[in-house]
Design a protein around this motif. Structure first.
Motif: not given
Length: 576
Positions: A148-154, A220-226, A241-242, A311-319
């Protein structure tokens, strides 16, 4: 007191060697049925050694053991001949499940009576299935190597195996009811055909889901600039902005992989119970339900719970996945199905997205086409038990269920049973497989409840000549099922009163009960017969409008509407 443990089939309470979910999988390269990954509970409620000293509602007493709902195991199954010429030919499925979209893809629900009789926890083989394409064929070896990949704004991009998730985070198990947004859709299609296929009232199931909290992984992965505010509107992208958490599965579809997203503010909230799961009812997830890993979002529609999660992506826009926009939307009732097909603007409007479930209920007993013989003698008391389920969304609790036999003129309160409260009274902690099953620290309600009322057959059904039994439910936010149907182009979230018609038969010596529809393309139900007779079996307001157009000068339009509905049924031989 020692950590609680579930009794195994052998009667051992010590647990012994407890295999992990993956190592306990069968040797064949493709598990067609889920493998047991925990000690099984017997068919009756088992003795559970509790963490707490006494039930929470009776601190003065102390019982060493208490019953929890029995955990069902998947029945032995084989691949069906129906699937033999499809890409899903290798999957073992229950032949009782009702096909809603032909042979492929697999979209099925259980017979309503079988679902209800299964009780609080639904066996995997009776769980409804919603698929958009071929079911990914994941071998045991592939599952053991699944990442399981966690990526993006983290701050910390990472990949986890399933075993690493178990080792790194607290394992928890929650009882959760899953509901397709199309549950009860066929009733809407009997009024005017929408875009979706014909779900009955069994597009709902409940199970014990085992995994880890999504909030713990994100912490644990800590979203950036939420950005956790609802302003600017969530559909507006704020670069860097996450704000959204995007989930993507492994299924390959004509317009890309299946994916959707949640607001970051929701995903970070542990109390919402979002889980990354590998287990269901103490077994590996079956292929149809996301083996080896899926997302579970309690209180929301099933379409938000991505299966075969990769995968899980933390993003500044919706899916931006195709079906995030072009599915699971409740469009305005003024938008026709043809408009929805041609005009994309409706699908991109964030106001119409469906997340949380609405209040809903159904009558399960009496079943469709059940009959009862009327007792002879004027003094004989004859009681009919009317039973069913109810659920709502957002962690709210059903607080009221009512039944009417005179189309809402009078109502009777039903008794409500909340099986999930047993996990509050008797929490289980540090179990080798289930981890913690403990609802004592939350007031959220993520499971269906069951209701029942007893009706005097002769004095109410016969002497008052009732034509329908109808049910409505209310939750703690005072949201209530409406009298009238809110038709929409996707035919989703149908929750008007569930009505069962009553017919006198055998020269008045028996009663027969008819549900509004039967699932799929099979014939049956009073709504279909009205539809075929050219009568629109929809809302009370539409019926009253018909009375007005007939020139009635009565001021009691409500009563006239009821009379018109009843006369329409009689004139078309739809009611006896």
């Amino acid at each position: 007191m020692a950590p609680s443990q579930l009794a195994s089939d052998t009667g051992s309470e010590s647990g012994g060697e407890w295999p992990s979910s993956l190592s306990s999988s069968p040797e064949p390269s493709f598990p067609a049925t889920p493998a047991s990954c925990s000690p099984r509970l017997k068919a009756k409620p088992q003795a559970i050694q509790r963490v707490c000293e006494a039930p929470l509602d009776s601190p003065a007493s102390c019982h060493d053991f208490a019953p929890l709902p029995s955990i069902p195991s998947t029945e032995p199954l084989q691949p069906l001949s129906t699937d033999s010429q499809t890409p899903d030919h290798w999957i073992a499925r229950d032949s009782r499940m009702i096909r809603l979209t032909g042979k492929h893809p697999c979209n099925v629900e259980a017979p309503l009576s079988a679902l209800f009789n299964a009780g609080f926890l639904t066996p995997q083989n009776l769980f409804y299935v919603r698929s958009h394409g071929d079911t990914p064929r994941i071998s045991v070896k592939q599952a053991q190597e699944w990442k399981l990949r966690i990526h993006g704004l983290v701050e910390r991009e990472i990949e986890f195996s399933i075993q690493e998730l178990k080792d790194k985070f607290q394992v928890v198990t929650l009882p959760v009811t899953l509901v397709c947004a199309g549950n009860r859709r066929k009733e809407q299609n009997m009024v005017l055909k929408g875009l979706g296929f014909n779900w009955g009232a069994a597009g709902v199931s409940t199970g014990l889901f085992t995994g880890v909290y999504l909030a713990d992984i994100l912490d644990y992965c800590k979203p950036r600039n939420p950005l956790l505010s609802s302003y600017p509107p969530c559909d507006q992208r704020i670069p860097g902005r996450a704000r959204h958490v995007i989930f993507e599965g492994a299924d390959e579809l004509p317009k890309g992989k299946y994916g959707t997203s949640q607001r970051l503010s929701w995903a970070l909230d542990r109390s919402k119970g979002m889980l990354i799961c590998w287990g269901l009812n103490g077994e590996d997830l079956s292929p149809d339900h996301g083996y080896p890993l899926r997302l579970v979002v309690p209180g929301q529609i099933g379409g938000r719970m991505v299966k075969w999660l990769k995968r899980i992506e933390i993003s500044d826009r919706e899916s931006q996945h195709h079906l995030h926009f072009f599915d699971n939307k409740l469009l305005p009732t003024t938008v026709t199905a043809d408009q929805a097909r041609k005009e994309d603007k409706w699908w991109y409007d964030p106001k119409y997205i469906i997340n949380e479930l609405n209040v809903n209920a159904a009558i399960c007993l009496p079943s469709h086409n059940d009959t009862i013989q009327l007792a002879s003698g004027t003094s004989t008391m004859q009681v009919l038990a009317v039973e069913g389920y109810a659920y709502t969304g957002g962690g709210r609790r059903i607080t009221r269920v009512e039944v009417t036999l005179d189309d809402g003129e009078t109502w009777r309160l039903c008794d409500i049973r909340y099986p999930e409260d047993l996990y509050r009274m008797y929490p289980v902690g540090k179990h080798p497989y289930y981890g913690n099953i403990d609802l004592t620290m939350t007031d959220m309600s993520f499971s269906w409840c069951f209701w029942k009322v007893e009706v005097d057959v002769k004095s109410i059904l016969v002497n008052r000549n009732a034509g329908f039994i109808a049910v409505r439910a209310m939750d703690e936010a005072l949201s209530i099922m409406p009298r009238d149907m809110y038709w929409n182009a996707t035919s989703m979230m149908n929750s008007w009163w569930f009505r069962v018609a009553i017919y006198k038969e055998n020269n008045g010596h028996s009663l027969r009960f008819e549900h509004p529809t039967v699932p799929g393309n099979a014939n049956g139900g009073w709504m279909q017969r009205m539809n075929e007779a050219g009568v629109n079996p929809s809302s009370q307001s539409m019926l009253m409008e018909k009375v007005r157009l007939l020139g009635s000068s009565s001021t009691d339009m409500y009563m006239m509407g009821r009379v018109f509905w009843r006369l329409t049924l009689v004139e078309n031989n739809l009611f006896v």
